[in-house]
Design an enzyme around this catalytic site. Structure first.
Site, PDB file in Angstrom:
ATOM      1  N   VAL A 192      -5.521   0.524   2.762  1.00 54.18           N
ATOM      2  CA  VAL A 192      -5.646  -1.037   2.660  1.00 54.18           C
ATOM      3  C   VAL A 192      -6.873  -1.140   1.751  1.00 54.18           C
ATOM      4  O   VAL A 192      -6.767  -2.106   1.074  1.00 54.18           O
ATOM      5  CB  VAL A 192      -5.905  -1.644   4.342  1.00 54.18           C
ATOM      6  CG1 VAL A 192      -6.269  -3.150   4.084  1.00 54.18           C
ATOM      7  CG2 VAL A 192      -4.470  -1.275   5.090  1.00 54.18           C
TER       8      VAL A 192
ATOM      9  N   GLU B 158       0.833  -1.248   0.044  1.00 54.73           N
ATOM     10  CA  GLU B 158       0.036   0.152   0.024  1.00 54.73           C
ATOM     11  C   GLU B 158       0.898   1.364   0.089  1.00 54.73           C
ATOM     12  O   GLU B 158       1.955   1.133   0.191  1.00 54.73           O
ATOM     13  CB  GLU B 158      -0.920  -0.150   1.166  1.00 54.73           C
ATOM     14  CG  GLU B 158      -0.094   0.021   2.551  1.00 54.73           C
ATOM     15  CD  GLU B 158      -0.911   0.788   3.553  1.00 54.73           C
ATOM     16  OE1 GLU B 158      -1.246   1.936   3.269  1.00 54.73           O
ATOM     17  OE2 GLU B 158      -0.801   0.326   4.659  1.00 54.73           O
TER      18      GLU B 158
ATOM     19  N   SER C  73     -13.186   1.988   9.858  1.00 54.53           N
ATOM     20  CA  SER C  73     -12.768   2.000   8.606  1.00 54.53           C
ATOM     21  C   SER C  73     -13.244   1.247   7.376  1.00 54.53           C
ATOM     22  O   SER C  73     -13.781   0.136   7.564  1.00 54.53           O
ATOM     23  CB  SER C  73     -11.228   1.615   8.681  1.00 54.53           C
ATOM     24  OG  SER C  73     -10.417   1.562   7.755  1.00 54.53           O
ATOM     25  N   ALA C  74     -13.126   1.665   6.111  1.00 58.59           N
ATOM     26  CA  ALA C  74     -13.506   1.022   4.935  1.00 58.59           C
ATOM     27  C   ALA C  74     -12.622  -0.054   4.883  1.00 58.59           C
ATOM     28  O   ALA C  74     -13.026  -1.069   3.811  1.00 58.59           O
ATOM     29  CB  ALA C  74     -13.414   1.975   3.589  1.00 58.59           C
TER      30      ALA C  74
ATOM     31  N   LYS D  14      -4.382  -1.102  13.842  1.00 55.93           N
ATOM     32  CA  LYS D  14      -3.483  -0.170  14.801  1.00 55.93           C
ATOM     33  C   LYS D  14      -3.935  -0.023  16.085  1.00 55.93           C
ATOM     34  O   LYS D  14      -5.062  -0.173  16.399  1.00 55.93           O
ATOM     35  CB  LYS D  14      -3.843   1.233  14.027  1.00 55.93           C
ATOM     36  CG  LYS D  14      -3.194   1.252  12.464  1.00 55.93           C
ATOM     37  CD  LYS D  14      -3.707   2.469  11.882  1.00 55.93           C
ATOM     38  CE  LYS D  14      -4.854   2.219  11.330  1.00 55.93           C
ATOM     39  NZ  LYS D  14      -5.503   3.154  10.597  1.00 55.93           N
TER      40      LYS D  14
END
Ligand code: PSU
Ligand code: MN
Length: 306
Positions: free
Chosen positions: A105, A24, A137-138, A156
């Site tokens: 990501v 990424e 998060s997507a 994270k």
């Protein structure tokens, strides 16, 4: 319209079905400061090559999706002034604005779906944020719907880890501990939470992923690879730092996609660089394991065809 461009090296690997590892680029554009970001990008590519696979760093330059970048392109993206942080919903924005950006990501997984890459190494996935009314998060949505193997060092540590794992369970994403039964916490090797399966080798991970897809599922397999012992920071040391950074972000009213970059930078400052060392070490460690997985997948596929 052609959806992406590739380097010669990646084109060849795609054509010959050779082992490929996607990397990424939000970690370059938003996750790490300069000049460590470019150095890290190069080191990760080298780590993948040393393990016998081809790296494909993914990102946007002038509105064009690159699956694999030349050295000059990588350098440009790492030094871009105001790059976008590109999740799946931002593809249309960067394409129409002809802008540059690092793919998250989820964004990188979407690119992998187009290119046909099945293995991807990152640092930490996004997830459910702490104390936020609704910030998910997507990355989780992408993991739920794109069948590939994603190697990370946990989510994270700034996130609500139990809630993140619950979401992954709901969406039928196996969380596979590499040589561990415990879910790692990014900077630390332990979160106190369990994974859903353990695998001790790249071959075992591939066998598990193939069984998962043969069972009719379309979700990803998430591999959790703990940060190397030498660079790990104990959870007791990281927790107060993370708590402080999260409180500051709230006080400052930081929200949306700015949250993650703000927290990562603040934690690096507050931990006196320890978090940064752990971050770099785990990224390289994940690139290596992903390359081993890509090779095992490749061997398996050949056995099946023969
Ligand atoms: N982990 C890091 N550094 C990063 C990220 C994760 O150590 O820069 C990035 C990844 O690209 C991940 C993204 O997909 O942050 C998640 O952002 P958000 O929470 O806004 O979805
Ligand atoms: Mn978010």
């Amino acid at each position: 319209m052609k959806r992406f461009v590739s380097t010669q090296e990646v084109k060849q690997a795609l054509k010959g079905n050779a082992p490929l590892v996607a990397l990424e680029s939000t970690v370059l554009t938003h996750g790490l400061p300069r000049p460590q970001n470019l150095q890290l990008a190069r080191d990760m590519e080298r780590a993948v090559r040393e393990e016998g696979a081809t790296p494909a760093t993914i990102g946007f330059l002038d509105g064009v999706l690159h699956v694999g970048m030349t050295s000059a392109e990588l350098e440009r993206l790492a030094n871009e002034k105001d790059p976008y942080k590109v999740g799946p919903r931002d593809f249309a924005t960067v394409i129409t604005k002809q802008a540059c950006g690092g793919t998250t990501v989820a964004g990188t997984m979407l690119a992998c779906k187009h290119a046909g890459i099945q293995v991807f190494a990152t640092g930490g996935i996004g997830g459910v944020h702490r104390d936020a009314p609704f910030d998910v998060s997507a990355d989780l949505q992408a993991l739920a719907s794109i069948p590939m193997i994603v190697v990370c060092a946990g989510a994270k540590a700034i996130l609500d880890l139990p809630a993140t794992l619950e979401y992954l369970e709901t969406m039928s994403v196996p969380v596979v501990g590499y040589q561990t039964k415990r879910f790692p916490a990014f900077y630390s090797r332990e979160s106190g939470l369990d994974v859903s399966a353990r695998a001790d080798s790249a071959e075992e991970i591939v066998a598990l992923a193939q069984a998962h897809w043969e069972a009719g599922l379309q979700s990803a397999v998430l591999v959790a690879n703990p940060v190397p012992e030498a660079e790990a920071v104990p959870r007791s040391e990281m927790e107060p730092v993370i708590g402080k950074a999260v409180r500051e972000a709230q006080e400052k009213g930081i929200h949306g996609k700015e949250v993650t970059p703000y927290l990562l930078q603040r934690i690096a400052e507050l931990s006196g660089g320890k978090s940064m060392r752990a971050n770099l070490a785990l990224l390289l460690n994940n690139a290596r394991l992903a390359a081993q997985i890509a090779r095992a997948l490749h061997h398996n596929a050949r056995r099946r065809i023969v």
